[in-house]
Write a protein that holds these residues in place. Sequence first.
Motif, PDB file in Angstrom:
ATOM      1  N   ILE A 297      13.023  -5.770   0.874  1.00  0.00           N
ATOM      2  CA  ILE A 297      13.046  -6.520   2.128  1.00  0.00           C
ATOM      3  C   ILE A 297      13.829  -5.775   3.209  1.00  0.00           C
ATOM      4  CG2 ILE A 297      15.143  -7.849   1.715  1.00  0.00           C
ATOM      5  CD1 ILE A 297      13.495 -10.271   2.771  1.00  0.00           C
ATOM      6  N   THR A 298      13.432  -5.954   4.448  1.00  0.00           N
ATOM      7  CA  THR A 298      14.161  -5.404   5.584  1.00  0.00           C
ATOM      8  C   THR A 298      14.414  -6.519   6.575  1.00  0.00           C
ATOM      9  OG1 THR A 298      12.098  -4.810   6.717  1.00  0.00           O
ATOM     10  CG2 THR A 298      13.108  -3.123   5.341  1.00  0.00           C
ATOM     11  N   ALA A 299      15.409  -6.319   7.439  1.00  0.00           N
ATOM     12  CA  ALA A 299      15.781  -7.356   8.399  1.00  0.00           C
ATOM     13  C   ALA A 299      14.616  -7.728   9.289  1.00  0.00           C
ATOM     14  CB  ALA A 299      16.951  -6.861   9.250  1.00  0.00           C
ATOM     15  N   GLY A 300      14.461  -9.014   9.531  1.00  0.00           N
ATOM     16  CA  GLY A 300      13.437  -9.499  10.437  1.00  0.00           C
ATOM     17  C   GLY A 300      12.150  -9.865   9.758  1.00  0.00           C
ATOM     18  N   GLN A 301      11.999  -9.514   8.466  1.00  0.00           N
ATOM     19  CA  GLN A 301      10.790  -9.875   7.760  1.00  0.00           C
ATOM     20  C   GLN A 301      10.977 -11.204   7.048  1.00  0.00           C
ATOM     21  OE1 GLN A 301      10.237  -6.048   5.601  1.00  0.00           O
ATOM     22  NE2 GLN A 301       8.237  -6.093   6.566  1.00  0.00           N
ATOM     23  N   ALA A 302       9.916 -11.639   6.414  1.00  0.00           N
ATOM     24  CA  ALA A 302       9.928 -12.888   5.646  1.00  0.00           C
ATOM     25  C   ALA A 302      10.360 -14.075   6.498  1.00  0.00           C
ATOM     26  CB  ALA A 302      10.852 -12.754   4.430  1.00  0.00           C
ATOM     27  N   GLN A 303       9.828 -14.159   7.740  1.00  0.00           N
ATOM     28  CA  GLN A 303      10.220 -15.243   8.629  1.00  0.00           C
ATOM     29  C   GLN A 303       9.107 -16.251   8.884  1.00  0.00           C
ATOM     30  OE1 GLN A 303      13.441 -15.592   9.724  1.00  0.00           O
ATOM     31  NE2 GLN A 303      13.742 -13.903   8.289  1.00  0.00           N
TER      32      GLN A 303
ATOM     33  N   SER B 157       2.729 -24.628   1.446  1.00  0.00           N
ATOM     34  CA  SER B 157       1.662 -23.793   1.976  1.00  0.00           C
ATOM     35  C   SER B 157       1.500 -22.584   1.062  1.00  0.00           C
ATOM     36  CB  SER B 157       1.979 -23.343   3.405  1.00  0.00           C
ATOM     37  OG  SER B 157       3.130 -22.502   3.415  1.00  0.00           O
ATOM     38  N   THR B 158       0.703 -21.612   1.498  1.00  0.00           N
ATOM     39  CA  THR B 158       0.621 -20.339   0.800  1.00  0.00           C
ATOM     40  C   THR B 158       1.135 -19.242   1.715  1.00  0.00           C
ATOM     41  OG1 THR B 158      -1.669 -19.965   1.527  1.00  0.00           O
ATOM     42  CG2 THR B 158      -1.343 -21.080  -0.594  1.00  0.00           C
ATOM     43  N   TYR B 159       1.496 -18.120   1.112  1.00  0.00           N
ATOM     44  CA  TYR B 159       2.031 -16.994   1.878  1.00  0.00           C
ATOM     45  C   TYR B 159       1.524 -15.696   1.258  1.00  0.00           C
ATOM     46  CZ  TYR B 159       5.248 -13.509   3.708  1.00  0.00           C
ATOM     47  OH  TYR B 159       5.778 -12.389   4.302  1.00  0.00           O
ATOM     48  N   THR B 160       1.072 -14.758   2.104  1.00  0.00           N
ATOM     49  CA  THR B 160       0.584 -13.468   1.635  1.00  0.00           C
ATOM     50  C   THR B 160       1.683 -12.421   1.762  1.00  0.00           C
ATOM     51  OG1 THR B 160      -1.679 -14.021   2.303  1.00  0.00           O
ATOM     52  CG2 THR B 160      -1.176 -11.700   1.929  1.00  0.00           C
ATOM     53  N   VAL B 161       2.004 -11.789   0.671  1.00  0.00           N
ATOM     54  CA  VAL B 161       3.095 -10.816   0.620  1.00  0.00           C
ATOM     55  C   VAL B 161       2.771  -9.606   1.497  1.00  0.00           C
ATOM     56  CG1 VAL B 161       4.364  -9.227  -0.884  1.00  0.00           C
ATOM     57  CG2 VAL B 161       3.775 -11.525  -1.693  1.00  0.00           C
ATOM     58  N   VAL B 162       3.756  -9.188   2.293  1.00  0.00           N
ATOM     59  CA  VAL B 162       3.644  -7.987   3.122  1.00  0.00           C
ATOM     60  C   VAL B 162       4.718  -6.995   2.694  1.00  0.00           C
ATOM     61  CG1 VAL B 162       2.711  -9.269   5.082  1.00  0.00           C
ATOM     62  CG2 VAL B 162       5.176  -8.880   4.925  1.00  0.00           C
TER      63      VAL B 162
ATOM     64  N   LEU C 266       9.073  -7.871  -8.864  1.00  0.00           N
ATOM     65  CA  LEU C 266       7.887  -7.079  -8.550  1.00  0.00           C
ATOM     66  C   LEU C 266       6.920  -7.879  -7.698  1.00  0.00           C
ATOM     67  CD1 LEU C 266       7.209  -5.406 -12.006  1.00  0.00           C
ATOM     68  CD2 LEU C 266       8.414  -4.443 -10.043  1.00  0.00           C
ATOM     69  N   LEU C 267       6.863  -7.538  -6.413  1.00  0.00           N
ATOM     70  CA  LEU C 267       5.909  -8.132  -5.487  1.00  0.00           C
ATOM     71  C   LEU C 267       4.948  -7.046  -5.027  1.00  0.00           C
ATOM     72  CD1 LEU C 267       8.053 -10.405  -3.136  1.00  0.00           C
ATOM     73  CD2 LEU C 267       6.810 -11.043  -5.213  1.00  0.00           C
ATOM     74  N   GLU C 268       3.662  -7.370  -4.964  1.00  0.00           N
ATOM     75  CA  GLU C 268       2.656  -6.415  -4.517  1.00  0.00           C
ATOM     76  C   GLU C 268       2.049  -6.891  -3.208  1.00  0.00           C
ATOM     77  OE1 GLU C 268      -1.256  -4.048  -6.260  1.00  0.00           O
ATOM     78  OE2 GLU C 268      -0.276  -5.626  -7.436  1.00  0.00           O
TER      79      GLU C 268
ATOM     80  N   ALA D 230      10.889   0.239  -6.893  1.00  0.00           N
ATOM     81  CA  ALA D 230      10.287   1.079  -5.857  1.00  0.00           C
ATOM     82  C   ALA D 230       9.127   1.838  -6.471  1.00  0.00           C
ATOM     83  CB  ALA D 230      11.316   2.048  -5.285  1.00  0.00           C
ATOM     84  N   ALA D 231       7.919   1.398  -6.181  1.00  0.00           N
ATOM     85  CA  ALA D 231       6.706   2.034  -6.681  1.00  0.00           C
ATOM     86  C   ALA D 231       5.603   1.708  -5.712  1.00  0.00           C
ATOM     87  CB  ALA D 231       6.356   1.522  -8.088  1.00  0.00           C
ATOM     88  N   ALA D 232       4.460   2.363  -5.852  1.00  0.00           N
ATOM     89  CA  ALA D 232       3.362   2.138  -4.924  1.00  0.00           C
ATOM     90  C   ALA D 232       3.019   0.673  -4.864  1.00  0.00           C
ATOM     91  CB  ALA D 232       2.147   2.953  -5.359  1.00  0.00           C
ATOM     92  N   GLY D 233       3.094   0.113  -3.656  1.00  0.00           N
ATOM     93  CA  GLY D 233       2.749  -1.288  -3.472  1.00  0.00           C
ATOM     94  C   GLY D 233       3.888  -2.238  -3.719  1.00  0.00           C
ATOM     95  N   PHE D 234       5.044  -1.775  -4.222  1.00  0.00           N
ATOM     96  CA  PHE D 234       6.170  -2.638  -4.474  1.00  0.00           C
ATOM     97  C   PHE D 234       7.282  -2.260  -3.514  1.00  0.00           C
ATOM     98  CE2 PHE D 234       3.790  -2.332  -8.392  1.00  0.00           C
ATOM     99  CZ  PHE D 234       3.631  -3.669  -8.713  1.00  0.00           C
ATOM    100  N   THR D 235       7.887  -3.263  -2.879  1.00  0.00           N
ATOM    101  CA  THR D 235       8.737  -2.961  -1.749  1.00  0.00           C
ATOM    102  C   THR D 235      10.015  -3.767  -1.765  1.00  0.00           C
ATOM    103  OG1 THR D 235       7.622  -4.670  -0.482  1.00  0.00           O
ATOM    104  CG2 THR D 235       6.728  -2.454  -0.297  1.00  0.00           C
TER     105      THR D 235
END
Length: 357
Positions: free
Chosen positions: A21-27, A33-38, A72-74, A14-19
Amino acid sequence: MYKASTSMALAVAAAAGFTTITAGQAQAQEACSTYTVVRGDTLSGIASAADVRGGFRVLFDANTNVLDSPNLLEVGQVLTIPCADGSLPTGAAPVVAASTAPAPVTSAPARPLRIATASDYAPFTDENLPGGGMITRMVDRSMQLGNADQEYDIIFINDWGSHLETLLPTGAVDMAFPWFRPDCSRVENLGPASAYRCTEFNHSDPFYEIIVDFYTLNGSAYANAQSTNDLFGARICRPEAWFVFDLEAAQLVEPNITYVTTVAQNGCFQLLKDGEVDIVTYDALPAEEDIRSAGMEDAVATLEPLRGTVSSHIFVSKNNAFANEALPIINAGLEQLRLSGEWFNIVRESIQETVEN
C-alpha cells in the motif's frame, strides 16, 4: 448435542501482481459492496478505508473463496466488503463456491462420538463463550448437518497437551480440535513434534485459517523487520504446547534464534514488557486481546510483512477405525456450513463478541 466437562489430565509479498500500500490509496471502498484490488492495496488498508468492523481479519474471512492469504492481493481481484452489521451484501457469493451441496453421510452410527477441545483459547474455544466459541460452534453444526443420526459429545478437557499425547492415541476420545496441521507433504523437513502431527493422525478439512502475527516493542531493533531472516538473533516467545512448524519452515529455530516458551498464553507479552524477549508470535485474534488486557496497545508494533496463516482441523488417531469412518460426517457438514453462509455468520458473530468485550 453439546456437553462440557471439568478439567482433566490434558503468513504483503513482493511478486508480479502482488503489491504494497502507498499513501492516498485504498480510499474508495464502501461497506456492503464489492471492491476491485488495484496496485498498492493491502487487506489492512482496504479494511481500514471501508471501516470494516473487526478489521482485515473479517475482510479476509469474507473472501476466502478469493484469497489464499491475508498478505497476498492480486490486481483485479474483486473483494466483498461486509456491511456495517458484519453481514455480507445481498447476493454476495458464498464463502466457498460450489454448484451443489454434498450429500449428508447416512451410515449407521455404532456409538456416540467423543470430541474433545479445551478452554482459554478465545474466541475459538472456551467453555464460557456462547456455544463454546467459534470453532466449537462450527464443529457442533457440522455434526448436525453431516449426519443428524450420529450422536456425539463435545467435551472440554483443559489439559491441551494430553489431547495428542494420550487421549487420541489411547482412544479415550475419538476426535480433538482445534489443532494445526503442518505441510505433511514435506514431513522430512519437520521437527519430531511437528512430524508427529502428520505420521500419527488423520485430519478433517480445514475449519478456519488462523492468522499468525509477530509482535515487538515500538522502537526495538526488530520493529522494521521485512522478512523472517531479519529476526535471526532474536529471543522469540510463543506459548507452550503451540505449534512451531511455521517457525521451523522459516528457520526460526536454535541457533538462529533463542526460543522462549511460557505456560500462560499472555505470559509472552509480560516477558516482552519486561525486556526478557524481543518477539512474540501467535494467533492474531487472541494475541490482540492479550495486548489490550495488558494495556500495551501503544507499546506494541505488529510486523505485518511477516504475517502468515495456518489451518485449523479436527485430528483423529490413524489407529481409531471408528473415528476415521466418522470423519466424512464432519467434512460433509462443514462443506454445507460454508455453502449456506452460516460459516461466515459464526465467524462474524464470534469476532464481534471479542471486539465488544
